[in-house]
Design an enzyme around this catalytic site. Structure first.
Site, PDB file in Angstrom:
ATOM      1  N   LYS A  79       5.849  -4.560   1.979  1.00 57.92           N
ATOM      2  CA  LYS A  79       4.845  -4.144   1.386  1.00 57.92           C
ATOM      3  C   LYS A  79       3.572  -4.137   0.617  1.00 57.92           C
ATOM      4  CE  LYS A  79       5.144   0.896   2.844  1.00 57.92           C
ATOM      5  NZ  LYS A  79       6.082   1.408   3.674  1.00 57.92           N
TER       6      LYS A  79
HETATM    7  N1  GLU Z   1       4.776   1.780   7.283  1.00 58.00           N
HETATM    8  C1  GLU Z   1       5.899   2.514   7.795  1.00 58.00           C
HETATM    9  C2  GLU Z   1       7.196   2.292   7.436  1.00 58.00           C
HETATM   10  O1  GLU Z   1       7.381   2.462   6.204  1.00 58.00           O
HETATM   11  C3  GLU Z   1       5.881   1.525   9.221  1.00 58.00           C
HETATM   12  C4  GLU Z   1       6.183  -0.191   8.451  1.00 58.00           C
HETATM   13  C5  GLU Z   1       6.012  -1.542   9.857  1.00 58.00           C
HETATM   14  O2  GLU Z   1       6.017  -0.801  11.039  1.00 58.00           O
HETATM   15  O3  GLU Z   1       6.377  -2.110   9.274  1.00 58.00           O
HETATM   16  O4  GLU Z   1       8.642   2.227   7.656  1.00 58.00           O
END
Ligand code: GLU
Length: 426
Positions: A116
């Site tokens: 993240k």
């Molecule tokens: N931000 C989204 C999540 O928390 C999508 C992450 C992604 O598609 O890599 O799952």
């Protein structure tokens, strides 16, 4: 230097969300059998990168933003997870969000680890040019650890397709080759996937449908309350509505609207797109924000930020299902209260996994440069989440644990099995 000026990772607050993640790992460890011995792997992120993001503002001054990219685990594949822009992002929050991506990706059996990113910024205070410069500098700074087979960013809170396009372009310029696979959630014109935009909200609907079926409840006429009308909340509202459910309340930063007769989310989207305010939407009443959680409904769908359902409001909930569209919306202590009340909580790592599932489809389509139809994507998403739900439900039933613990058991077992198979280097 005052505390406010210190980088966020030196604040006492940095323990917050990461402490919640650790508590969840502690709760699951006794259920991991032979793999419990490897569980410490999950208690420290693989790597955390903290970057300074300086940019020229439009008025000629220079401002510095604090950015992060955390790769929590890469045992099962490259890091994968979004990037959020928010003034309160901290290293602790990004670590926890990366940890939840590890669990989420493994719970749905995607061949990814968890990662993240975040920048501590209120993006609404930046001009479009400043936002672009900040995104490009941040992408260059984290360029030393991301890559199409290393770590693949995507949208999250306050980031979108446009920002993914800048990230893709910046990475591509730096390596000298157009590299669509380095990010997902791109515009369709740059190799983004059909169905990606609504995928997280659609996934919330799919898991709610499965949960309701197991409790013998009809989707038709079920009353739904949604917190947050961003990418997740608005897509979920439309998909639930189109399947016959009734949207009765919507809460956003601006306030809360309620209508017992139902709110048409398509009309609400048109109203907001035309510049209308949520609170002015015709046919609805304004209610005080703290009354939102007590709204009489079957499905409560938090789809905004973390830490929303707490010990202070958990007892007020009247819903029968909580579907966690957001990441980390319920504190562990609040979840205990909800479970005591007999509320079925479908945890974030399953409920909002639709987004990253279609991100995976996007990455696979980019790898073969062959694109699927939207129907095909929606069908594959439905199958992936229905299967993940079924597997997690049966572990919950077999072990007599909550769905979150079951999701963690399934996911941690997959991650730690991979870890154990790989062994330690050197
Ligand atoms: N931000 C989204 C999540 O928390 C999508 C992450 C992604 O598609 O890599 O799952």
């Amino acid at each position: 230097m005052s505390l406010k000026q210190l980088p966020s990772y030196l604040h006492g607050e940095h323990v917050g969300p990461w402490a919640v993640f650790l508590e969840q790992i502690n709760r699951v460890t006794p259920h991991l059998g032979q793999y419990a011995a490897w569980a410490d792997t999950l208690r420290l992120p693989k790597r955390c990168l903290i970057v300074d993001v300086p940019i020229h503002m439009d008025d000629g001054t220079v401002r510095h933003f604090e950015g992060y990219r955390v790769q929590h685990n890469i045992s099962r594949g490259p890091g994968k997870g979004g990037v959020r822009y928010h003034p309160e992002v901290t290293l602790s929050e990004v670590m926890a969000l990366a940890g939840w991506m590890t669990i989420k990706n493994a719970a749905v059996n995607l061949p990814y680890g968890g990662a993240k990113g975040g920048v501590r910024v209120e993006p609404r205070t930046l001009s479009t040019n400043e936002l672009e410069r900040m995104t490009r500098r941040y992408t260059s700074e984290i360029g030393i650890i991301i890559g199409p087979d290393r770590d693949i960013p995507a949208p999250d809170v306050n980031t979108n397709e446009k920002i993914m396009a800048w990230m893709m372009d910046t990475y591509s310029m730096n390596v000298g080759a157009t590299t669509p696979r380095v990010v997902t959630g791109k515009p369709v014109s740059l190799g983004g996937s059909l169905g990606r935009r609504d995928a997280t909200g659609r996934g919330c609907y799919i898991v709610a449908r499965e949960a309701m079926a197991r409790r013998g409840m009809e989707m038709r006429g079920a009353r739904v309350a949604i917190q947050g009308f961003g990418n997740v909340g608005n897509a979920a509202a439309r998909v639930f509505h189109d399947a016959g459910a009734k949207l009765v309340a919507v809460q956003d930063v601006a306030g809360t609207i309620y209508a017992s007769a139902g709110i048409d989310p398509h009309a609400l989207c048109r109203h907001l797109d035309a510049g209308g305010a949520l609170l002015d939407f015709p046919g609805t009443a304004r209610i005080p924000p703290d009354e939102f959680w007590a709204v009489d409904c079957e499905v409560m769908l938090p789809a905004a930020l973390g830490n929303q359902i707490t010990v202070d409001n958990a007892s007020a909930l009247r819903a029968r299902f909580v579907i966690e569209g957001a990441n980390g919306p319920t504190t562990p202590q609040a979840e205990d209260i909800l479970l005591d009340k007999g509320i079925l909580v479908v945890p974030d790592v399953l409920a909002n996994a639709g987004g990253v599932t279609v991100s995976y489809f996007e990455w696979v389509q980019n790898s073969s440069s062959y694109f699927w139809t939207e129907n095909d994507i929606n069908d594959r998403l439905d199958r992936a989440l229905t299967e993940a739900f079924r597997a997690i439900w049966s572990v919950a039933a077999e072990k007599g644990v909550a769905l979150r613990t079951a999701a963690f058991i399934v996911a941690c077992t997959r991650v730690l099995e991979a870890r154990a198979m790989r062994g330690l280097y050197p």
